[in-house]
Motif scaffolding. Structure first.
Motif, short mmCIF file in Angstrom:
data_model
loop_
_atom_site.label_atom_id
_atom_site.label_comp_id
_atom_site.label_asym_id
_atom_site.label_seq_id
_atom_site.Cartn_x
_atom_site.Cartn_y
_atom_site.Cartn_z
N LEU A 1 0.80 -1.22 0.00
CA LEU A 1 0.00 0.00 0.00
C LEU A 1 0.84 1.27 0.00
O LEU A 1 0.38 2.32 -0.46
N PRO B 1 -2.83 -2.03 6.56
CA PRO B 1 -3.14 -2.81 5.35
C PRO B 1 -3.78 -4.16 5.64
O PRO B 1 -4.35 -4.79 4.74
N ILE C 1 -8.99 -0.82 4.71
CA ILE C 1 -8.96 -0.98 3.25
C ILE C 1 -10.22 -0.39 2.63
O ILE C 1 -10.16 0.30 1.60
N GLN D 1 -10.55 2.77 -0.11
CA GLN D 1 -11.31 2.67 -1.36
C GLN D 1 -12.30 3.82 -1.50
O GLN D 1 -12.47 4.39 -2.58
#
Length: 297
Positions: free
Chosen positions: A225, A252, A258, A262
């Motif tokens: 990431l 991560p 996560i 997004q």
């Protein structure tokens, strides 16, 4: 060609008879071929982001025509202040188009981008800044800049097409920065080159003033990431902060983190794959060739 100071004032407002909504069909100023539906969609999306003053990541899978989409979008930006009744040479003579643009690509792709510009946007003047140091100095002196009446340096082109090496060099970056250019868009191809925010390239590109930054990549996430955070920090440091701050903020291994990433990235991100458009994948042909073994084998 209009001075950069006057051009910046022009770019702040759209003309009443200019295009105000998405293009339903390919605009007539996009020459050289027919855009596919998703390519027109991508160009419109980038143009909307520019109008909103928002940077973007175009992460279509390799082979889907990101180069063509970017050229079409730059043409949309350029024509956004041009009266609809003007055509061809009248547009260049009017000095009413929105520019300049900085396009940064790997050295091996400079010639390909130049060829695509000549096919799809022959009306835009593209100056290349690439090659060895001696060549770049000649390009800076003779093809890229001219002295304005006020004694300042003005661009002689709409688009500066350069390589990572050239824009990271002391002479190249100094010349472009000394001109005090506010780029309408800085487009970075092969954006995974930005995965290290401490690299010379990343630091050099951050110094350019731009209304919008556009990153092109077919592989938005490679190893971890941190690489994605570096790209996010590049396109909008005010919104996302530094890559180190993002890395400290999100785990991560945490699904909730996560999901948050997004949501944060979605307004800046567009990705389509060939599986979404089966017509792009040629049919599979299976050919069986029987091969006999030689006596030695």
């Amino acid at each position: 060609m209009v001075s950069l100071s006057k051009q910046r004032d022009l770019a702040r407002k759209q003309r009443r008879d200019g295009q105000a909504v998405d293009y339903k069909e390919q605009p007539r100023f996009v020459e050289g071929g027919r855009l596919k539906g998703y390519q027109l969609e991508g160009a419109n999306w980038l143009w909307r982001c520019w109008k909103d003053g928002k940077s973007a990541i175009l992460a279509d899978e390799m082979g889907m025509g990101k180069t063509i989409q970017v050229i079409a979008y730059l043409l949309m930006v350029y024509h956004s202040t041009v009266p609809a009744h003007l055509e061809g040479p009248e547009i260049a003579a009017s000095n009413l188009g929105v520019f300049p643009f900085l396009v940064v690509v790997p050295t091996t792709l400079v010639a390909n981008w130049a060829r695509e510009f000549s096919i799809w946007a022959p009306g835009l003047v593209v100056a290349q800044l690439s090659g060895r140091a001696a060549s770049r100095n000649l390009q800076l002196e003779h093809t890229m800049f001219r002295k304005s009446q006020a004694g300042k340096r003005d661009l002689r082109c709409h688009v500066v097409l350069t390589s990572y090496e050239a824009v990271s060099s002391a002479a190249g970056s100094a010349a472009l920065l000394d001109a005090d250019i506010v780029w309408q868009a800085v487009v970075v191809d092969e954006g995974h080159r930005l995965k290290n925010d401490q690299s010379k390239t990343h630091q050099a590109l951050l110094r350019f003033k731009a209304r919008q930054r556009v990153v092109l990549t077919g592989t938005p996430l490679q190893n971890h990431l941190r690489e994605l955070f570096c790209v996010m920090s590049f396109i909008d440091a005010k919104r996302f902060g530094s890559a180190a701050a993002l890395e400290a903020r999100f785990d991560p291994n945490n699904p909730e983190d996560i999901a948050k990433i997004q949501v944060m990235l979605r307004p800046y991100f567009m990705r389509r794959t060939k599986s979404d458009h089966p017509s792009l994948v040629p049919p599979k042909f299976e050919v069986i060739l029987p091969v006999s073994m030689t006596r030695l084998q």
